[in-house]
Design an enzyme around this catalytic site. Structure first.
Site, PDB file in Angstrom:
ATOM      1  N   ARG A 104      16.637 -38.501  12.616  1.00  0.00           N
ATOM      2  CA  ARG A 104      17.673 -39.213  12.071  1.00  0.00           C
ATOM      3  C   ARG A 104      18.297 -39.242  13.422  1.00  0.00           C
ATOM      4  O   ARG A 104      18.666 -40.961  12.879  1.00  0.00           O
ATOM      5  CB  ARG A 104      18.318 -37.627  12.275  1.00  0.00           C
ATOM      6  CG  ARG A 104      19.775 -37.884  11.605  1.00  0.00           C
ATOM      7  CD  ARG A 104      20.444 -36.424  12.004  1.00  0.00           C
ATOM      8  NE  ARG A 104      22.384 -36.507  11.334  1.00  0.00           N
ATOM      9  CZ  ARG A 104      22.894 -35.646  12.453  1.00  0.00           C
ATOM     10  NH1 ARG A 104      22.234 -34.941  12.969  1.00  0.00           N
ATOM     11  NH2 ARG A 104      24.064 -35.967  12.330  1.00  0.00           N
ATOM     12  N   HIS A 126      20.351 -43.289  13.026  1.00  0.00           N
ATOM     13  CA  HIS A 126      21.195 -42.870  13.901  1.00  0.00           C
ATOM     14  C   HIS A 126      21.692 -44.570  14.234  1.00  0.00           C
ATOM     15  O   HIS A 126      23.175 -45.215  14.691  1.00  0.00           O
ATOM     16  CB  HIS A 126      22.084 -41.896  14.094  1.00  0.00           C
ATOM     17  CG  HIS A 126      22.366 -41.173  12.777  1.00  0.00           C
ATOM     18  ND1 HIS A 126      23.777 -40.086  13.502  1.00  0.00           N
ATOM     19  CD2 HIS A 126      22.772 -40.995  11.580  1.00  0.00           C
ATOM     20  CE1 HIS A 126      23.565 -39.347  12.356  1.00  0.00           C
ATOM     21  NE2 HIS A 126      23.084 -39.468  11.501  1.00  0.00           N
ATOM     22  N   ASN A 145      26.972 -37.784  15.845  1.00  0.00           N
ATOM     23  CA  ASN A 145      26.081 -37.308  16.707  1.00  0.00           C
ATOM     24  C   ASN A 145      25.805 -36.601  17.331  1.00  0.00           C
ATOM     25  O   ASN A 145      25.093 -36.113  18.412  1.00  0.00           O
ATOM     26  CB  ASN A 145      26.379 -39.330  17.532  1.00  0.00           C
ATOM     27  CG  ASN A 145      25.527 -39.784  16.704  1.00  0.00           C
ATOM     28  OD1 ASN A 145      25.193 -40.030  15.634  1.00  0.00           O
ATOM     29  ND2 ASN A 145      25.473 -40.565  17.314  1.00  0.00           N
ATOM     30  N   HIS A 172      15.388 -36.734   4.044  1.00  0.00           N
ATOM     31  CA  HIS A 172      15.692 -35.134   4.326  1.00  0.00           C
ATOM     32  C   HIS A 172      15.321 -34.049   3.812  1.00  0.00           C
ATOM     33  O   HIS A 172      15.272 -33.051   3.483  1.00  0.00           O
ATOM     34  CB  HIS A 172      17.334 -35.121   3.216  1.00  0.00           C
ATOM     35  CG  HIS A 172      18.461 -35.839   3.879  1.00  0.00           C
ATOM     36  ND1 HIS A 172      19.772 -36.298   3.330  1.00  0.00           N
ATOM     37  CD2 HIS A 172      18.698 -36.517   5.252  1.00  0.00           C
ATOM     38  CE1 HIS A 172      20.359 -37.009   3.794  1.00  0.00           C
ATOM     39  NE2 HIS A 172      19.910 -36.783   5.111  1.00  0.00           N
TER      40      HIS A 172
END
Length: 329
Positions: free
Chosen positions: A64, A68, A96, A195
């Site tokens: 992730r 990001h 975040n 995910h």
């Protein structure tokens, strides 16, 4: 009579060739550190193997973190920069605040600095660490093109306008976030498959349980048998509890995420609505029928990760190679 090319045309052609040559020279490439730091990926893999053996739950957060980073200012490691009271950085942005694993990047960077000082960028470390996190959870392996440079700017507010939120539907995330970054519907449904590893705070999806339309109701798309299970784990206004995104398989990279989405058990609105979108539904259904570790999804995931890893990269003389990932030089 011989034809003489006008000098203006020659000048324009030279400029075009110069630009093309420059773009080619500054593109990412597999094996970028082959001469300057030949054991770079070996060093990263060794550290990641040790870390993942002790803390396998960090795989999701590290994957992730790369995502990001790339969606805000491109893949330039701006996610790693520390902010100040007056100038909060990306890691201080609301989307975040739940990120973990910064210490892993610092540990890997320290090893690389000891072996090859000032050579390997923090942005490349993020990309390789994400790949290794997936591979070490029984996921696919792909070659990571490298040669990224590190950015010098990190602004917290940019996270709100560049990161797709979990409460947006698939169409919104595709049109507002993925397409503007050069990604398409296939990239959306494939990267969402990430995910399959990791956890989420209840606050990221609690509105689906308790107040979906503002009238104290639940999202009708949620499987009726899954809803009470989620409610038993997430009480109203719970901001601390962690829930597995892929229950029973959140430490293994496989296709079980797609099986959950097909059964209306996707955790986020962004997951659940993939089955409603004409551009992503067929992929969901196909992977939901696949067994264990299918070649199609694994191949597609590597390709989409490489594509994402090219977003807004700094190369050549742009940016810098940070000595410490949390600080500009």
């Amino acid at each position: 009579m011989a034809y003489t090319v006008p000098s203006k045309i020659l000048l324009n052609l030279a400029l075009v060739l110069l630009l093309l040559g420059s773009a080619d020279a500054q593109s990412l490439q597999v094996g970028f550190y082959q001469r300057s730091c030949p054991k770079a990926e070996e060093i990263i893999r060794k550290e990641m193997t040790a870390i993942m053996s002790l803390a396998p739950s960090l795989a999701g957060p590290l994957l992730r973190m790369h995502f990001h980073d790339c969606f805000v200012r491109g893949c330039d490691a701006s996610i790693l920069l520390n902010g100040t009271t007056n100038n909060p950085a990306e890691k201080d942005g609301l989307p975040n605040l739940s990120l973990r694993g910064y210490g892993v990047i610092d540990r890997v960077k320290a090893q690389l600095e000891a072996a090859c000082p000032g050579i390997v960028s923090c942005a490349d470390i993020l990309a390789i660490v994400a790949r290794d996190a997936v591979f070490l959870t029984k996921g696919p392996f792909w070659d990571v093109p490298t040669g990224r440079r590190d950015g010098k700017i990190s602004i917290a507010s940019e996270t709100l306008t560049n990161l797709p939120p979990p409460f947006f539907n698939a169409t919104q995330n595709l049109n507002l976030f993925f397409i503007p970054k050069g990604l398409n519907a296939k990239d959306l449904v494939v990267l969402s498959g990430g995910h399959t590893i990791g956890t989420s705070h209840c606050s990221s999806f609690s509105s689906r349980l308790y107040n979906f339309t503002g009238n104290g109701d639940a999202d009708p798309m949620l499987d009726k048998d899954y809803l009470p299970k989620l409610k038993s784990k997430c009480r109203p206004n719970d901001a601390t509890t962690l829930v597995e995104m892929d229950p029973g398989s959140f430490k293994t990279f496989d296709t079980s995420y797609y099986k959950l989405v097909a059964k209306r058990r996707g955790l986020f609105t962004s997951d659940a609505t993939l089955i409603l979108d004409g551009q992503t539904k067929a992929y969901i259904e196909r992977q939901a029928q696949a067994s264990g570790f299918p070649s199609e999804f694994f191949k597609d995931f590597g390709e989409s990760m490489v594509k994402m890893g090219n977003i807004g990269v700094l190369t050549g003389n742009q940016g810098e190679i940070r000595k410490r990932c949390a600080f500009v030089n």
